[in-house]
Design a protein around this motif. Structure first.
Motif, PDB file in Angstrom:
ATOM      1  N   GLY A  94       0.792  -1.215   0.000  1.00 48.71           N
ATOM      2  CA  GLY A  94       0.000   0.000   0.000  1.00 48.71           C
ATOM      3  C   GLY A  94       0.827   1.269   0.000  1.00 48.71           C
ATOM      4  N   CYS A  95       2.155   1.115  -0.054  1.00 46.10           N
ATOM      5  CA  CYS A  95       3.034   2.281  -0.095  1.00 46.10           C
ATOM      6  C   CYS A  95       3.400   2.566  -1.540  1.00 46.10           C
ATOM      7  N   ASP A  96       2.918   3.674  -2.074  1.00 46.62           N
ATOM      8  CA  ASP A  96       3.112   3.993  -3.490  1.00 46.62           C
ATOM      9  C   ASP A  96       4.567   3.900  -3.925  1.00 46.62           C
ATOM     10  N   THR A  97       5.465   4.422  -3.092  1.00 44.37           N
ATOM     11  CA  THR A  97       6.851   4.598  -3.519  1.00 44.37           C
ATOM     12  C   THR A  97       7.690   3.322  -3.455  1.00 44.37           C
ATOM     13  N   THR A  98       7.115   2.233  -2.949  1.00 48.29           N
ATOM     14  CA  THR A  98       7.854   0.960  -2.904  1.00 48.29           C
ATOM     15  C   THR A  98       7.212  -0.096  -3.798  1.00 48.29           C
ATOM     16  N   THR A  99       6.263   0.294  -4.606  1.00 49.08           N
ATOM     17  CA  THR A  99       5.435  -0.675  -5.338  1.00 49.08           C
ATOM     18  C   THR A  99       6.252  -1.666  -6.155  1.00 49.08           C
ATOM     19  N   VAL A 100       7.129  -1.179  -7.003  1.00 44.58           N
ATOM     20  CA  VAL A 100       7.845  -2.080  -7.903  1.00 44.58           C
ATOM     21  C   VAL A 100       8.708  -3.065  -7.123  1.00 44.58           C
ATOM     22  N   TYR A 101       9.297  -2.599  -6.036  1.00 43.24           N
ATOM     23  CA  TYR A 101      10.180  -3.465  -5.251  1.00 43.24           C
ATOM     24  C   TYR A 101       9.375  -4.500  -4.470  1.00 43.24           C
ATOM     25  N   ALA A 102       8.204  -4.103  -3.975  1.00 41.57           N
ATOM     26  CA  ALA A 102       7.335  -5.055  -3.279  1.00 41.57           C
ATOM     27  C   ALA A 102       6.853  -6.137  -4.233  1.00 41.57           C
ATOM     28  N   LEU A 103       6.504  -5.739  -5.457  1.00 41.18           N
ATOM     29  CA  LEU A 103       6.069  -6.729  -6.439  1.00 41.18           C
ATOM     30  C   LEU A 103       7.204  -7.688  -6.786  1.00 41.18           C
ATOM     31  N   MET A 104       8.406  -7.163  -6.934  1.00 39.70           N
ATOM     32  CA  MET A 104       9.553  -8.022  -7.222  1.00 39.70           C
ATOM     33  C   MET A 104       9.848  -8.964  -6.055  1.00 39.70           C
ATOM     34  N   ALA A 105       9.565  -8.512  -4.843  1.00 40.04           N
ATOM     35  CA  ALA A 105       9.819  -9.336  -3.657  1.00 40.04           C
ATOM     36  C   ALA A 105       8.794 -10.450  -3.504  1.00 40.04           C
ATOM     37  N   GLY A 106       7.667 -10.336  -4.228  1.00 39.65           N
ATOM     38  CA  GLY A 106       6.687 -11.413  -4.188  1.00 39.65           C
ATOM     39  C   GLY A 106       5.333 -11.066  -3.634  1.00 39.65           C
ATOM     40  N   THR A 107       5.094  -9.784  -3.329  1.00 40.83           N
ATOM     41  CA  THR A 107       3.757  -9.426  -2.860  1.00 40.83           C
ATOM     42  C   THR A 107       2.743  -9.738  -3.955  1.00 40.83           C
ATOM     43  N   LYS A 108       1.565 -10.214  -3.576  1.00 42.49           N
ATOM     44  CA  LYS A 108       0.608 -10.700  -4.562  1.00 42.49           C
ATOM     45  C   LYS A 108      -0.058  -9.586  -5.354  1.00 42.49           C
ATOM     46  N   GLY A 109      -0.073  -8.410  -4.776  1.00 40.70           N
ATOM     47  CA  GLY A 109      -0.728  -7.312  -5.457  1.00 40.70           C
ATOM     48  C   GLY A 109      -0.602  -6.040  -4.654  1.00 40.70           C
ATOM     49  N   VAL A 110      -1.352  -5.030  -5.061  1.00 37.40           N
ATOM     50  CA  VAL A 110      -1.279  -3.734  -4.408  1.00 37.40           C
ATOM     51  C   VAL A 110      -2.679  -3.174  -4.208  1.00 37.40           C
TER      52      VAL A 110
END
Length: 294
Positions: A186-202
């Motif tokens: 839910g943090c806009d500025t970390t989106t791409v890195y969270a997705l690369m880390a494996g978060t299922k979505g945003v």
């Protein structure tokens, strides 16, 4: 369990100049966002100015929104409230009109901040409904941090399957990913890195003004095209940094208006950006004009 992977756009609520909700534009925005390919819409999100909407207004938004969306994407409704009975009442109503999941803040104003108290809060809600609960970690706004240990405990509840993490701490985010919970960034500025880390979505407020780019970013990361994703991210980041460091909701809805989505109006006590802030926002949006994904 609902499948909430992908881009869940934390949808704005369009207001008229007098502060009333413009339901016609609300429905038009739903169509625009669905056509952009988002996987879900979060109705009554913080970006939708949930704290400044009445319960009746939220219920009407959810009824109209769920009907308009149909089965085209997931419907997530925020049913947060300070009063326990109201949380359950709002949650049951959202479930009754077809919501796929509920986003619920912890008891954020002088409520219990210890793990036992937070667990009891969600346990009572869990017993009252039959659809997925998305917990919400946003300590900068609530003063409550959902510990990794508490998150693991919460996943033992029948419907508590998801956590939205807006704290912006990638270390904690990755610790969340090591639990049995399904994690949404839910943090806009970390989106791409969270997705690369494996978060299922945003659950993403900034997607209000760049839905096509948001979906493209998710698709690129999902395909393992990280170099292309980071090139797109470079164009997205200036405006994301701006909205995160300035007045968030007024910045998002103004950016959305500038890009053809909504009225740009906020409801009191929120106020529109000052002239110098508005100019800075427009400069931050400029990179999105290059190599548009639309």
């Amino acid at each position: 369990m609902a499948d909430l992977k992908g881009i869940n756009l934390a949808m704005q609520t369009p207001f008229n100049d007098d502060g009333t909700v413009n339901f016609q534009i609300f429905e038009e925005l739903i169509d625009k966002y669905v056509d952009a390919g988002v996987h879900g819409l979060v109705l009554g999100a913080g970006t939708g100015q949930h704290p400044y909407l009445t319960e009746d207004e939220c219920n009407k938004l959810y009824e109209i929104g769920a009907k308009r969306i149909g089965s085209r994407c997931n419907v997530i409704c925020q049913t947060s409230a300070l009063n326990m009975d109201e949380v359950i009442r709002r949650s049951r109503h959202a479930e009754s009109i077809g919501a796929d999941a509920l986003m619920i803040l912890p008891p954020y104003f002088e409520g219990p901040g210890d793990d036992d108290g937070l667990f009891a809060f969600y346990k009572e809600i869990d017993a009252a409904i039959g659809i997925d609960i998305i917990g919400y970690n946003i300590p900068q706004n609530t003063g409550i941090s959902v510990s990794v240990e508490l998150l693991q405990r919460l996943t033992t509840l029948r419907n508590f399957n998801w956590i939205k993490d807006s704290a912006g701490d990638l270390t904690v985010h990755q610790e969340y990913l090591s639990t049995s919970a399904s994690v949404l960034n839910g943090c806009d500025t970390t989106t791409v890195y969270a997705l690369m880390a494996g978060t299922k979505g945003v659950i993403w407020g900034g997607a209000n003004y760049m839905p096509h780019e948001a979906v493209r970013l998710y698709d690129l990361v999902s395909a393992g095209k990280y170099a292309e994703a980071l090139e797109l991210w470079k164009r997205m980041l200036p405006s994301l940094l701006f909205i995160w460091r300035t007045h968030y909701t007024p910045s998002v809805v103004r950016a959305a208006q500038l890009r053809g989505y909504g009225t740009g109006n906020v409801r009191k006590p929120l106020a529109k950006l000052k002239a110098e802030q508005d100019r800075a926002l427009q400069e931050a949006l400029a990179p999105l004009l290059d190599g548009s994904t639309r």
